[in-house]
Design an enzyme around this catalytic site. Structure first.
Site, mmCIF file in Angstrom:
data_model
loop_
_atom_site.group_PDB
_atom_site.id
_atom_site.type_symbol
_atom_site.label_atom_id
_atom_site.label_comp_id
_atom_site.label_asym_id
_atom_site.label_seq_id
_atom_site.Cartn_x
_atom_site.Cartn_y
_atom_site.Cartn_z
ATOM 1 N N ASP A 1 14.004 -10.072 12.640
ATOM 2 C CA ASP A 1 15.035 -9.882 13.652
ATOM 3 C C ASP A 1 16.149 -8.960 13.162
ATOM 4 O OD1 ASP A 1 16.424 -11.794 11.936
ATOM 5 O OD2 ASP A 1 15.223 -13.338 12.961
ATOM 6 N N ASN B 1 15.970 -16.696 11.647
ATOM 7 C CA ASN B 1 16.066 -17.981 12.361
ATOM 8 C C ASN B 1 14.752 -18.764 12.308
ATOM 9 O OD1 ASN B 1 14.578 -16.374 14.014
ATOM 10 N ND2 ASN B 1 15.667 -16.922 15.895
ATOM 11 N N ASP C 1 8.552 8.987 20.119
ATOM 12 C CA ASP C 1 7.185 8.485 20.154
ATOM 13 C C ASP C 1 6.303 9.325 21.071
ATOM 14 O OD1 ASP C 1 5.286 6.202 19.648
ATOM 15 O OD2 ASP C 1 5.377 6.103 21.828
ATOM 16 N N ASP D 1 13.642 4.385 17.868
ATOM 17 C CA ASP D 1 12.462 4.931 18.504
ATOM 18 C C ASP D 1 12.800 5.274 19.954
ATOM 19 O OD1 ASP D 1 9.418 5.251 18.507
ATOM 20 O OD2 ASP D 1 9.713 3.965 16.755
ATOM 21 N N GLU E 1 6.965 12.543 16.925
ATOM 22 C CA GLU E 1 5.546 12.304 16.697
ATOM 23 C C GLU E 1 4.847 13.250 17.675
ATOM 24 O OE1 GLU E 1 2.398 8.599 16.640
ATOM 25 O OE2 GLU E 1 3.691 8.904 18.353
ATOM 26 N N ASP F 1 11.706 -18.323 13.272
ATOM 27 C CA ASP F 1 10.698 -18.387 14.334
ATOM 28 C C ASP F 1 9.462 -17.559 13.946
ATOM 29 O OD1 ASP F 1 11.672 -15.835 14.564
ATOM 30 O OD2 ASP F 1 12.056 -15.928 16.719
ATOM 31 N N ASP G 1 13.022 -12.411 8.726
ATOM 32 C CA ASP G 1 13.261 -13.391 9.784
ATOM 33 C C ASP G 1 14.404 -14.296 9.358
ATOM 34 O OD1 ASP G 1 13.063 -15.265 11.803
ATOM 35 O OD2 ASP G 1 11.320 -16.285 10.912
ATOM 36 N N HIS H 1 3.829 2.528 10.461
ATOM 37 C CA HIS H 1 3.291 1.317 11.086
ATOM 38 C C HIS H 1 1.943 1.558 11.754
ATOM 39 C CE1 HIS H 1 5.016 3.722 14.162
ATOM 40 N NE2 HIS H 1 4.458 2.967 15.096
ATOM 41 N N ASP H 2 1.434 2.789 11.728
ATOM 42 C CA ASP H 2 0.149 3.097 12.358
ATOM 43 C C ASP H 2 -0.940 3.383 11.340
ATOM 44 O OD1 ASP H 2 1.038 2.900 15.016
ATOM 45 O OD2 ASP H 2 1.776 4.962 14.999
HETATM 46 C C1 GLC Z 1 2.783 5.929 18.796
HETATM 47 C C2 GLC Z 1 3.229 4.741 17.996
HETATM 48 C C3 GLC Z 1 2.201 3.667 18.108
HETATM 49 C C4 GLC Z 1 2.084 3.280 19.555
HETATM 50 C C5 GLC Z 1 1.829 4.492 20.437
HETATM 51 C C6 GLC Z 1 2.056 4.165 21.875
HETATM 52 O O1 GLC Z 1 1.606 6.476 18.318
HETATM 53 O O2 GLC Z 1 3.498 5.114 16.679
HETATM 54 O O3 GLC Z 1 2.508 2.562 17.318
HETATM 55 O O4 GLC Z 1 1.047 2.369 19.715
HETATM 56 O O5 GLC Z 1 2.674 5.565 20.134
HETATM 57 O O6 GLC Z 1 3.426 4.080 22.159
HETATM 58 CA CA CA Z 2 13.404 -14.400 13.898
#
Ligand code: GLC
Ligand code: CA
Length: 545
Positions: free
Chosen positions: A29, A23, A199, A98, A249, A25, A21, A319-320
């Protein structure tokens, strides 16, 4: 044909909200990514994949897009992104974005129009069917566990969604919709990005709505369903006009089917697939760990099924998923390194998720208010509503929640981790005192320095690109061991995932005195037939033919 660039590349996933980050907040970013480019360069990665930065009401952290061709103001502007792209390219780092085209946000102008009336020109951009508030068009279950349908009073019909109700699915059967998507894809590619992570791409086609899914496979109606090939082929024909990489994915595409998808001599829709199967769990709900035995089998099957045709994407974290050093390791430096070695030398393109290179761990959630993720929230409330003790429900959802990977990146030992000076959007793991970039840069034995060495090593040995894969010690429940071989060299990778000391018997035919340790997280030693391994020992040996 010369070898495409992404075959000898190492990727790094940036979750922009939690990266840096600038700035204050509390939200990461684009300027933060720019600031950290030199760090990424010093790590040795070739490309970054950035999670969605598009305009979004943020129900699912950017995976609910309301404008495909603009940037979420929290992250900066489109111009900031262009600067990032230029600066990354200047230092030889490519940028993948993505591509979220299974669904949009319910705030996307297309959906706002679509909702208005049955004869609105955008009606067929989505999927609508007759319903009443208590009778949905069918009883399919979405990924959240609730219905795939949400009733809408205005037109007395329901719309379809495989994720949250705020993420209506696009109707890919509509050629007009497809043309809009393709236009958008070209728009980004013409801007100069280097590819897409696609995705939820295996869900874009749905079975006919009167189809009845098998009880044990509720998501079958939208997993790689017949008809998807036409859409994938149309996208491939665009992708092939650019020098880019694409990774899908694509759960529901089996390892047997994968080469059709990823081999340019076959249908070759995309370059590689993130398979989900190796994330195999065992143990009671709320206490699960990775099932090492099954994980080894899945990884090996994908290696073999795509050995001579197609290509793999290699990863443990994203991230999942929770942090791998907690669910497979024991949260030590040593286990973080062992885990790294175990997948990094497989055949395919390795990805590292931000913080994985530090050995970051799961976050100790104490209250449901600390949980941000919509999916975990929905599951929690479903459980509590059906009578589960809230404490138990919290334990169950936080044990494996994807929020573990979304706490801010740990840059320094400061209480705010050098991530922000404001209030971070998600709690910072207090182990940033010891697990952080600054301290790890200074420590020759750190996970970070190990990753640097490992990345450079992988990229220096062509055997890791095209060499064969052979799995051995197959029936050992704890030790993962494999060979990578070409006509010049052979590498042997061996990792003990057990918390116990192990003595394994290596195949006789491998024994010779030419093996040399090239990488390890412990004291070097010779390869012997009776091979002793301490908990989380890992080695990579090399032998010249
Ligand atoms: C994929 C992403 C996940 C998201 C889902 C819906 O599985 O990796 O983070 O919630 O798609 O877009
Ligand atoms: Ca920020």
């Amino acid at each position: 044909m010369s070898r495409p660039w992404w075959k000898n590349a190492v990727g790094y996933q940036v979750y922009p909200r939690s990266f840096k980050d600038t700035n204050n907040d509390g939200v990461g970013d684009i300027a933060g990514i720019i600031e950290k480019l030199p760090y990424l360069k010093s790590l040795g990665v070739d490309f970054i994949w950035i999670n969605p930065i598009y305009k979004s009401p943020n129900v699912d952290n950017g995976y609910d897009i309301s404008d495909y061709e603009d940037v979420q103001p929290e992250f900066g502007s489109l111009n900031d992104f262009k600067i990032l792209l230029d600066k990354a390219h200047d230092i030889g780092i490519k940028v993948i974005l993505d591509l979220v085209v299974n669904h949009t946000s319910d705030q996307h102008p297309w959906f706002i129009e679509s909702k208005k009336s049955k004869d609105n020109p955008y009606r067929d951009y989505y999927m609508w069917a007759d319903a009443t508030p208590d009778k949905m068009p069918n009883d399919w279950t979405s990924f959240t566990g609730n219905s795939t349908w949400t009733y809408d009073e205005t037109t007395k019909q329901a719309y379809f969604h495989v994720f949250a109700p705020q993420q209506p699915d696009l109707n890919w059967r509509n050629p007009k919709l497809r043309q809009e998507i393709y236009k958008m894809i070209r728009w980004w590619l013409d801007l100069g990005i280097d590819g897409f992570r696609m995705d939820a791409i295996s869900h874009i086609q749905k079975a006919p709505f009167d189809y009845e899914p098998p009880k044990d496979d509720p998501w079958k109606p939208f997993m790689n369903v017949k008809g998807i090939d036409d859409y994938m082929a149309e996208m491939r024909d665009i992708f092939n006009q650019y020098d880019i990489m694409t990774v899908g994915e694509a759960s529901g595409v089996s390892s047997k089917q994968a080469p059709e998808w990823t081999d340019p001599n076959k249908k070759g829709y995309i370059n590689m697939i993130f398979e989900w199967e190796h994330n195999a769990r065992e143990g009671e709900e709320g206490h699960e760990r990775i099932n090492v035995d099954e994980m080894k089998q899945v990884l090996s099957r994908w290696q073999k099924d795509q050995e001579n045709s197609g290509w793999n994407a290699l990863y443990f974290e994203n991230h999942d998923n929770p942090r791998i050093n907690t669910i497979l390791g024991n949260e030590t430096k040593k286990s973080a390194k062992a885990i790294a070695m175990s997948y990094f030398f497989l055949k395919g393109t390795p990805f590292i998720y931000q913080g994985q290179e530090l050995g970051m761990t799961n976050y100790p959630f104490k209250s449901i208010d600390e949980v941000d993720d919509d999916e975990s929230q929905i599951r929690y409330h479903n459980m509590v509503n059906s009578g589960k003790d809230p404490k138990e429900a919290l334990q169950i959802i936080t044990h494996w929640t994807r929020d573990h990977s979304r706490t801010p990146m740990q840059w320094t030992s400061d209480i705010k981790a050098g991530f922000t000076e404001g209030t971070p959007w998600m709690k910072i793991n207090q182990n940033t005192k010891t697990i952080n970039v600054e301290s790890e840069m200074a420590d020759p034995d750190s996970v970070l320095n190990f990753y640097k060495k490992m990345i450079a090593f992988r990229k220096s040995e062509p055997t890791f690109i095209e060499g064969n894969y052979d799995w051995f010690l197959q029936s050992d429940p704890d030790v993962y061991a494999y060979l990578r071989t070409d006509d010049k060299k052979q590498f042997l990778v061996i990792v003990n995932f057990s918390k116990q000391k192990k003595i394994v018997t290596l195949p006789k035919e491998l024994m010779n005195d030419k093996w040399q340790v090239k990488l390890t997280n412990t004291t070097e030693k010779n390869l012997t037939e009776q091979f002793e391994m301490e908990p989380y020992d890992g080695f990579v040996y090399e032998c010249e033919n």
